[in-house]
Design a protein around this motif. Structure first.
Motif, PDB file in Angstrom:
ATOM      1  N   PRO A 794     -20.732   6.816  -0.569  1.00  0.00           N
ATOM      2  CA  PRO A 794     -20.988   7.999  -1.396  1.00  0.00           C
ATOM      3  C   PRO A 794     -22.480   8.323  -1.444  1.00  0.00           C
ATOM      4  O   PRO A 794     -23.340   7.444  -1.379  1.00  0.00           O
ATOM      5  CB  PRO A 794     -20.464   7.592  -2.776  1.00  0.00           C
ATOM      6  CG  PRO A 794     -19.559   6.434  -2.523  1.00  0.00           C
ATOM      7  CD  PRO A 794     -20.124   5.725  -1.331  1.00  0.00           C
ATOM      8  N   GLY A 795     -22.772   9.594  -1.551  1.00  0.00           N
ATOM      9  CA  GLY A 795     -24.154  10.032  -1.658  1.00  0.00           C
ATOM     10  C   GLY A 795     -24.225  11.358  -2.376  1.00  0.00           C
ATOM     11  O   GLY A 795     -23.220  11.903  -2.822  1.00  0.00           O
ATOM     12  N   THR A 796     -25.439  11.859  -2.496  1.00  0.00           N
ATOM     13  CA  THR A 796     -25.655  13.192  -3.054  1.00  0.00           C
ATOM     14  C   THR A 796     -26.543  13.943  -2.078  1.00  0.00           C
ATOM     15  O   THR A 796     -27.089  13.363  -1.130  1.00  0.00           O
ATOM     16  CB  THR A 796     -26.348  13.121  -4.421  1.00  0.00           C
ATOM     17  OG1 THR A 796     -27.650  12.529  -4.255  1.00  0.00           O
ATOM     18  CG2 THR A 796     -25.528  12.286  -5.400  1.00  0.00           C
ATOM     19  N   ALA A 797     -26.700  15.221  -2.279  1.00  0.00           N
ATOM     20  CA  ALA A 797     -27.492  16.024  -1.356  1.00  0.00           C
ATOM     21  C   ALA A 797     -28.910  15.482  -1.231  1.00  0.00           C
ATOM     22  O   ALA A 797     -29.432  15.286  -0.127  1.00  0.00           O
ATOM     23  CB  ALA A 797     -27.507  17.484  -1.813  1.00  0.00           C
ATOM     24  N   TRP A 798     -29.564  15.203  -2.386  1.00  0.00           N
ATOM     25  CA  TRP A 798     -30.966  14.745  -2.310  1.00  0.00           C
ATOM     26  C   TRP A 798     -31.058  13.323  -1.767  1.00  0.00           C
ATOM     27  O   TRP A 798     -31.980  12.998  -1.015  1.00  0.00           O
ATOM     28  CB  TRP A 798     -31.627  14.841  -3.690  1.00  0.00           C
ATOM     29  CG  TRP A 798     -31.119  13.843  -4.701  1.00  0.00           C
ATOM     30  CD1 TRP A 798     -30.120  14.018  -5.601  1.00  0.00           C
ATOM     31  CD2 TRP A 798     -31.595  12.505  -4.882  1.00  0.00           C
ATOM     32  NE1 TRP A 798     -29.930  12.880  -6.350  1.00  0.00           N
ATOM     33  CE2 TRP A 798     -30.826  11.931  -5.929  1.00  0.00           C
ATOM     34  CE3 TRP A 798     -32.597  11.742  -4.287  1.00  0.00           C
ATOM     35  CZ2 TRP A 798     -31.023  10.625  -6.367  1.00  0.00           C
ATOM     36  CZ3 TRP A 798     -32.788  10.449  -4.731  1.00  0.00           C
ATOM     37  CH2 TRP A 798     -32.013   9.896  -5.751  1.00  0.00           C
ATOM     38  N   LEU A 799     -30.091  12.478  -2.133  1.00  0.00           N
ATOM     39  CA  LEU A 799     -30.109  11.105  -1.647  1.00  0.00           C
ATOM     40  C   LEU A 799     -29.913  11.059  -0.134  1.00  0.00           C
ATOM     41  O   LEU A 799     -30.581  10.301   0.583  1.00  0.00           O
ATOM     42  CB  LEU A 799     -29.013  10.295  -2.341  1.00  0.00           C
ATOM     43  CG  LEU A 799     -28.921   8.808  -1.937  1.00  0.00           C
ATOM     44  CD1 LEU A 799     -30.202   8.070  -2.291  1.00  0.00           C
ATOM     45  CD2 LEU A 799     -27.717   8.161  -2.624  1.00  0.00           C
ATOM     46  N   ASN A 800     -29.006  11.885   0.339  1.00  0.00           N
ATOM     47  CA  ASN A 800     -28.771  11.930   1.789  1.00  0.00           C
ATOM     48  C   ASN A 800     -30.007  12.412   2.537  1.00  0.00           C
ATOM     49  O   ASN A 800     -30.321  11.925   3.621  1.00  0.00           O
ATOM     50  CB  ASN A 800     -27.585  12.839   2.099  1.00  0.00           C
ATOM     51  CG  ASN A 800     -26.261  12.223   1.672  1.00  0.00           C
ATOM     52  OD1 ASN A 800     -26.247  11.169   1.042  1.00  0.00           O
ATOM     53  ND2 ASN A 800     -25.166  12.881   1.994  1.00  0.00           N
ATOM     54  N   ARG A 801     -30.716  13.390   1.958  1.00  0.00           N
ATOM     55  CA  ARG A 801     -31.921  13.891   2.624  1.00  0.00           C
ATOM     56  C   ARG A 801     -32.990  12.802   2.694  1.00  0.00           C
ATOM     57  O   ARG A 801     -33.659  12.623   3.715  1.00  0.00           O
ATOM     58  CB  ARG A 801     -32.450  15.119   1.885  1.00  0.00           C
ATOM     59  CG  ARG A 801     -31.683  16.388   2.194  1.00  0.00           C
ATOM     60  CD  ARG A 801     -32.445  17.623   1.718  1.00  0.00           C
ATOM     61  NE  ARG A 801     -32.504  17.693   0.255  1.00  0.00           N
ATOM     62  CZ  ARG A 801     -31.602  18.307  -0.498  1.00  0.00           C
ATOM     63  NH1 ARG A 801     -30.558  18.889   0.064  1.00  0.00           N
ATOM     64  NH2 ARG A 801     -31.733  18.346  -1.809  1.00  0.00           N
ATOM     65  N   VAL A 802     -33.147  12.060   1.604  1.00  0.00           N
ATOM     66  CA  VAL A 802     -34.132  10.974   1.592  1.00  0.00           C
ATOM     67  C   VAL A 802     -33.742   9.892   2.590  1.00  0.00           C
ATOM     68  O   VAL A 802     -34.581   9.381   3.351  1.00  0.00           O
ATOM     69  CB  VAL A 802     -34.265  10.378   0.176  1.00  0.00           C
ATOM     70  CG1 VAL A 802     -35.122   9.111   0.205  1.00  0.00           C
ATOM     71  CG2 VAL A 802     -34.864  11.396  -0.779  1.00  0.00           C
ATOM     72  N   ALA A 803     -32.458   9.530   2.616  1.00  0.00           N
ATOM     73  CA  ALA A 803     -31.986   8.501   3.539  1.00  0.00           C
ATOM     74  C   ALA A 803     -32.218   8.939   4.979  1.00  0.00           C
ATOM     75  O   ALA A 803     -32.644   8.150   5.834  1.00  0.00           O
ATOM     76  CB  ALA A 803     -30.508   8.223   3.292  1.00  0.00           C
ATOM     77  N   ALA A 804     -31.925  10.198   5.263  1.00  0.00           N
ATOM     78  CA  ALA A 804     -32.127  10.692   6.618  1.00  0.00           C
ATOM     79  C   ALA A 804     -33.599  10.651   7.008  1.00  0.00           C
ATOM     80  O   ALA A 804     -33.957  10.306   8.140  1.00  0.00           O
ATOM     81  CB  ALA A 804     -31.592  12.122   6.744  1.00  0.00           C
ATOM     82  N   LEU A 805     -34.478  11.020   6.052  1.00  0.00           N
ATOM     83  CA  LEU A 805     -35.915  11.022   6.325  1.00  0.00           C
ATOM     84  C   LEU A 805     -36.403   9.605   6.637  1.00  0.00           C
ATOM     85  O   LEU A 805     -37.144   9.379   7.592  1.00  0.00           O
ATOM     86  CB  LEU A 805     -36.657  11.593   5.122  1.00  0.00           C
ATOM     87  CG  LEU A 805     -38.143  11.924   5.305  1.00  0.00           C
ATOM     88  CD1 LEU A 805     -38.320  12.998   6.367  1.00  0.00           C
ATOM     89  CD2 LEU A 805     -38.745  12.372   3.985  1.00  0.00           C
ATOM     90  N   LEU A 806     -35.960   8.645   5.837  1.00  0.00           N
ATOM     91  CA  LEU A 806     -36.398   7.260   6.046  1.00  0.00           C
ATOM     92  C   LEU A 806     -35.798   6.674   7.324  1.00  0.00           C
ATOM     93  O   LEU A 806     -36.499   6.012   8.093  1.00  0.00           O
ATOM     94  CB  LEU A 806     -35.995   6.409   4.835  1.00  0.00           C
ATOM     95  CG  LEU A 806     -36.687   6.743   3.513  1.00  0.00           C
ATOM     96  CD1 LEU A 806     -36.117   5.887   2.380  1.00  0.00           C
ATOM     97  CD2 LEU A 806     -38.195   6.526   3.622  1.00  0.00           C
TER      98      LEU A 806
END
Length: 900
Positions: A794-806
Motif C-alpha cells: 500500500p502507498g499514497t500518491a506522495w509516498l509513491n513519488r518519494v519512493a520513486a525519487l529515491l
C-alpha cells in the motif's frame, strides 16, 4: 513375380506401389500396435485395388493422418492405375464439389480403407499418364492442383533414395502429413527401397514420439525449419538416438547459421543433415546440399537431384548471373488442374520456372537470393518480402511478410518487440514508418506441413484493420494516429484531464516511436525508468496489474483496470529499493543499526535481471542489452570514484577501475565502500558471457525456472566456501554472494505456489548463519519473502513519488553519500541523512541532464542513441537496465557487508 490379377496389360502404374511384394517379409509399416510386412501390405493393397475395379477412375483419398488405412489406399490407387487426389481431412467436401471424384476412400477398419463408390464407372476423361493430384505447396482444399504422372512419382522417389542412400534397413518416421509432397516423398522413397515407415502423427515436441522412434529403431526423420525450433525446446541435442543416420530439411529456408549449427551437432552425434529444396510442381525435390558442404556453403541449396538440371533465366533489374531458377527433369509435373476437364490434359510443362531468384556459384552450387513473384512496390520502392523475412531471421525473429501497393505487413509471434521489428525493416527497405505494419499474433499461422500460412496472415491483417485489434502498427507519437486510423489512447489523469499513455511512455523512455501496441519491455525500458514509469502510471490509472511492464499500452486503458481506490499501490521491488538506500545510508552515519539492505538488493537485482533482461528477444539483442546495462552501472561509478580519488586520499586506482576485490588492498579503511558495485558488475559480466552461449540461451528459454535453480547450486559453493574456497580469505564478494542474485532470478521465474515455496524455503535455509547476526538475516529473509509473495504494498500518491525519487536515484545516493556525511559531522544525524539523500537526488538529476544532452547531440548528427532506458538510461539510468539490478538500490546496498 507375376503381376497381380487386378492389373490390365496396358495399364500404366507406379512400380514402387506395384512391386511391394518383392520385398518379402521385411517390415514395411511400424506403428505403436505392431508391424506390417511388405508381403502383408501388398495383400492389403491388392484387396483394395480389386475393390476399385479395372476401369480407371478418379479416386479421392481422405487423409486423416499417417495411418495404415491412408497408406494402403494411396498405394492401391497407384498400383491399380487410378489417378488419386489426396485430400486432408476437413477439406474433402470442397474437393469433392470441385472435382467430382468417382470413388472416395476414407478411414476404415483393420488397416483397410473404406471404399465409397459415387458411380460405377468414371465421369472423367483421364489422361493415361495421370497418377497423382496434389494441392500446390501443401495448401489445403485449394481447387488448383498439380498433375503428376507415374514417371514423376517413380523418378523422384529414385532420385531421393539415391542421394540419401536409403537402405532396406532404414526406418523413417512420418513427421509430416502424407498430403504434403515432402511427407509423401518420404513414403515413396522408402517403400521403393524396401525400407520401413514408422507411422505416427505425433509431434517431435511430444515425448511419446521419441519413445516410439527409439522403440522402432528410427534411422531418419524429415523436418521443416519450424521443426528445428521444436527440437531445441525438447532438448534434442541431449537425446540418445543410436540408430539415427540422417535428418532432412526442406519446406522452407533454414538460416545458414542454423544449418552450420545443426550440421555440426549431427557430425558430433553421428548423423547427417541433408538440406533440400523442392516444390510440389517437381513432385517433391529438385536440389540437395551434400552434407559435407553444410559447414562451408550453408546458404546454398546445393546441386540438382540425380536426373535433373538447373538454368538461370535472366530477369529485368537483376545483376548478371542472377535470375529466375528454372528446373528440368523427369519429375517436372504435367501441368496444373483448375477444373475436372483439365484431367484429360497431357504434358503442358517441359521445364519448371520456380519463381525463385538464384545464382550459381563458382563451385557449381546454387543459392537462392529472393522470390520473384512476391515482390511488392511500396512507396515507389521494390520490396522483396522474402528478403525481409531472411533479414529478420538473422536477428532471431521469425516473421511472415506480405506486401501490397502501400503497406508491408510483417507478422511476428507474441513476445517479439514490434518496435525493434519496425526499425529493422525500415533500415533494410528504406520504407517510411507508416508503410510498415507489424502484426503481433499469438503464433505465426502454419499449415499442417509446417510452412507459413500466408493467406491466414492476410486474413488476420484484414481483421485487425477492421476491428481495431491490437497489432504493432502505428506512426508513433509524432503522428498521433495508428495505422488503423484510430486515435491513440487518451485516458483520464488524476486531475481529470486526459493523459495520453503513449506520450507518457515516450516522455519517460525518451522515445519518439511509441505506439499503443508497444509494451514497456518491448521499448527496452530499464529498471530505473521502470520505477518512474510504474509510479506515474499508478498515479494516472489508480491501479496497475503485476505484469503491466509486459502488457501492450492499450491493454492498460482504465476501462480494463479495476476501479480507482483510495490507497495507491507501490510495487514491492521499488519500495524495497527505496527503503534499502535509506537503511544503508542511515546505518553508515549511523542514525540506526539496520543492516542487510545491500544483500537484499542483490536478490532484487537478480529478480529484475530475470524480468527485464531475459526478454523474448533474440539472443544477440539480449546480450547487447546486457552489456549496455553493465555500462550503465560501471561507467558512472568509475567516473564518480575517479573524481573522489582526485580530490581526496580515500581511494586508489584499483577502486577507480572496480578491481579492488581482485587487486586489493583488502585492509584499507575505505576500499570496501564499493564492494557491491564491483560484485554486481562481476556477476553481470559472468552472465553476459554465459548467456551469449547458444546452448545456455536455449536452456534458459526452455527451463526458465530450472536454469537459475541449477546456478543456485553453483552459487551455494561460494556461499559455503566449499571445495577449498575457505582457504582464500580475500575471495571476491561476487563469488560469495552470487547465490543471492540467482535466488532473486529464480524468484522472478517462479510461476506457481510450489516454486515460490521452494525459493522461500531456500532463502530460509541459506541466509541464516551467513552473518551470524539474526537481525540482519531476518531483514533479508523478510524482504525476500515480500518480493516473492507480495507484488505490491500500500502507498499514497506522495509516498509513491518519494519512493520513486529515491529508488531512481539510488545509485547516485550511494556513490555520493561517502563524500557527504563525513563533511557534515557536526550536524544532527537525521539532518545529515536527509542531506545525503538530497545531494544524491541532485547528482542523479545532473547525470540525467548530461545524458539527455548526449542523446540530443547524437540525434542531431543522425546517430540515434541506442540507450535502452531512454531518459534515465544515461548517467541517471546507469543501474542495469531491464530486469537486471539497475533498479536494485544496489548501489546503496553496497556498504552493507562488514569490513574485512
Amino acid at each position: 513375380m507375376a503381376s497381380p490379377t487386378y492389373l490390365l496389360p496396358d495399364l500404366r502404374t507406379v512400380p514402387l506401389a506395384r512391386d511391394l511384394a518383392e520385398h518379402g517379409d521385411r517390415p514395411a509399416l511400424l506403428t505403436v500396435d505392431g508391424e506390417i510386412s511388405y508381403r502383408e501390405l501388398a495383400g492389403r493393397v491388392a484387396a483394395t485395388a480389386d475393390r476399385l475395379g479395372t476401369r480407371r477412375r478418379l479416386v479421392l483419398l481422405t487423409v486423416t493422418g499417417n495411418t495404415v488405412d491412408a497408406v494402403v489406399g494411396y498405394l492401391a490407387a497407384l498400383a491399380g492405375g487410378h489417378p488419386v487426389l489426396l485430400a486432408p481431412v476437413g477439406h474433402t467436401d470442397s474437393l469433392v464439389e470441385a472435382y467430382d471424384p468417382d470413388v472416395v476412400l476414407g478411414p476404415g477398419g483393420h488397416g483397410i480403407p473404406q471404399v465409397r463408390e459415387r458411380r460405377a464407372g468414371s465421369a472423367h476423361d483421364l489422361h493415361p499418364d495421370l497418377a497423382l493430384l496434389l494441392s500446390t505447396s501443401g495448401t489445403t482444399g485449394s481447387p488448383k492442383l498439380v498433375r503428376l504422372s507415374h514417371d514423376n512419382v517413380q523418378a523422384n522417389a529414385e532420385a531421393i533414395a539415391g542421394y540419401l542412400d536409403i537402405r532396406d534397413t532404414d526406418r523413417a518416421a512420418t513427421t509430416l502429413p502424407m498430403h504434403y509432397c515432402y511427407g509423401l516423398s518420404v513414403v515413396n522413397s522408402h517403400l521403393l527401397r524396401g525400407a520401413a515407415l514408422i507411422l505416427t502423427d505425433l509431434s517431435v515436441a511430444d515425448t511419446c514420439f521419441w519413445d516410439l522412434f527409439r522403440a522402432r529403431g528410427g534411422t531418419s526423420f524429415a523436418a521443416v525449419p519450424y521443426t528445428f525450433d521444436l527440437l531445441e525446446r525438447v532438448g534434442f541435442a541431449g537425446m540418445d538416438l543410436p540408430r539415427l543416420r540422417y535428418v532432412t530439411c526442406a519446406g522452407g529456408r533454414l538460416a545458414p547459421d542454423r544449418v552450420v549449427r545443426w550440421a555440426d551437432q549431427g557430425r558430433r552425434a553421428g548423423w547427417r543433415l541433408v538440406v533440400m529444396y523442392g516444390q510440389t510442381e517437381a513432385t517433391a525435390r529438385m536440389a540437395y546440399l551434400p552434407p559435407e558442404l553444410a559447414a562451408t556453403r550453408p546458404g546454398s541449396i546445393g546441386v540438382p537431384v540425380p536426373g535433373g538440371s538447373f538454368r538461370i533465366a535472366p530477369v529485368d533489374g537483376q545483376p548478371d548471373g542472377t535470375g529466375e531458377l528454372v528446373y528440368t527433369g523427369p519429375n517436372v509435373m504435367l501441368g496444373y488442374a483448375h477444373r475436372p476437364s483439365d484431367l484429360r490434359l497431357g504434358r503442358q510443362v517441359s521445364e519448371l520456372r520456380t519463381g525463385d531468384l538464384a545464382r550459381r556459384g563458382d563451385d557449381g552450387l546454387y543459392e537462392l537470393v529472393g522470390r520473384r513473384s512476391r515482390f511488392a512496390k511500396i512507396c515507389g520502392l521494390r520490396v522483396d518480402p522474402q528478403r525481409v523475412e531472411t533479414v529478420l531471421e538473422t536477428h532471431g525473429i521469425a516473421a511472415a511478410c506480405l506486401g501490397d501497393d502501400d503497406t508491408l505487413v510483417v507478422a511476428v509471434p507474441a513476445g517479439v518487440e514490434g518496435t525493434q521489428v519496425r526499425r529493422l525493416v525500415r533500415r533494410e527497405c528504406g520504407l517510411p514508418g507508416r508503410a510498415v505494419r507489424v502484426l503481433v499474433l499469438d503464433a505465426l499461422p502454419r499449415l499442417a506441413t509446417g510452412k507459413l500460412d500466408y493467406p491466414a496472415v492476410r486474413r488476420a491483417a484484414a481483421q485487425r484493420s477492421d476491428d481495431g485489434g491490437p497489432d504493432a502498427a502505428g506512426t508513433g507519437v509524432d503522428g498521433r494516429r495508428d495505422a488503423d486510423g484510430g486515435a491513440a489512447d487518451g485516458v483520464g489523469g488524476g486531475d481529470g484531464r486526459p493523459v495520453d499513455l503513449c506520450r507518457l511512455y515516450a516522455e519517460v523512455l525518451d522515445r519518439d516511436d511509441v505506439t499503443d501496441r508497444d509494451s514497456f519491455v518491448g521499448l527496452d525500458g530499464d529498471s530505473l525508468s521502470y520505477v518512474e514509469m510504474s509510479v506515474r502510471l499508478e498515479q494516472t490509472l489508480g491501479h496497475l496489474p503485476a505484469d503491466w511492464h509486459t502488457r501492450a499500452i492499450r491493454d492498460l486503458h482504465p476501462s480494463r483496470q479495476p476501479s480507482r481506490r483510495r490507497w495507491r499501490a507501490l510495487e514491492t521491488s521499488v519500495a524495497l529499493r527505496a527503503a534499502a538506500i535509506v537503511l544503508i545510508v542511515g546505518s553508515h552515519l549511523p542514525v540506526f543499526h539496520l543492516k542487510g539492505g545491500a544483500h537484499l538488493l542483490l536478490a532484487v537485482a537478480g529478480f529484475n535481471f530475470a524480468r527485464f533482461q531475459l526478454t523474448g528477444a533474440d539472443r544477440r539483442h539480449r546480450n547487447r542489452h546486457l552489456w549496455g546495462s553493465i555500462g550503465r552501472v560501471a561507467v558512472p561509478s568509475m567516473i564518480w570514484i575517479a573524481l573522489a580519488w582526485a580530490l581526496t586520499d580515500d581511494y586508489r586506482l584499483s577502486n577507480v577501475v572496480l578491481l579492488n576485490a581482485v587487486l586489493g588492498p583488502h585492509d584499507g579503511r575505505s576500499e570496501w565502500h564499493f564492494w557491491f558495485v564491483e560484485a554486481l558488475v562481476y556477476i553481470l559480466l559472468a552472465l553476459a558471457v554465459l548467456t551469449a552461449l547458444p546452448w545456455v540461451d536455449r536452456a534458459e528459454r526452455r527451463w526458465p525456472f530450472g536454469l537459475p535453480v541449477a546456478l543456485l547450486a553453483v552459487g551455494l559453493v561460494g556461499r559455503y566456501e566449499l571445495f577449498g574456497l575457505a582457504g582464500y580469505p580475500d575471495l571476491p564478494s561476487a563469488v560469495v554472494v552470487f547465490w543471492l542474485f540467482v535466488l532473486g532470478w529464480a524468484a522472478a521465474r517462479a510461476t506457481g505456489v510450489a516454486q515460490r515455496v521452494l525459493v522461500t524455503v531456500v532463502a530460509l535455509a541459506t541466509v541464516p548463519g551467513f552473518f551470524g547476526e539474526p537481525g540482519r538475516e531476518l531483514l533479508i529473509v523478510a524482504g525476500f519473502a515480500l518480493l516473492v509473495w507480495v507484488p505490491h504494498v500500500p502507498g499514497t500518491a506522495w509516498l509513491n513519488r518519494v519512493a520513486a525519487l529515491l529508488a531512481g536515484s539510488s545509485l547516485y545516493i550511494y556513490l555520493s553519500h561517502w563524500q557527504v556525511y563525513p563533511r557534515l559531522d557536526d550536524l544532527p544525524r537525521w539532518v545529515v541523512l536527509v542531506a545525503c539523500l538530497v545531494v544524491g537526488v541532485g547528482v542523479a538529476r545532473v547525470a540525467e541532464w548530461i545524458s539527455g544532452r548526449i542523446t540530443a547531440v547524437r540525434r542531431a548528427t543522425g546517430r540515434r542513441a541506442v540507450a535502452t532506458g531512454g531518459r534515465r538510461t544515461g548517467p541517471a539510468g546507469w543501474f542495469p537496465s531491464d530486469r537486471e539490478n539497475t533498479r536494485p538500490g544496489s548501489p546503496a546496498a553496497v556498504a552493507d557487508l562488514p569490513r574485512p
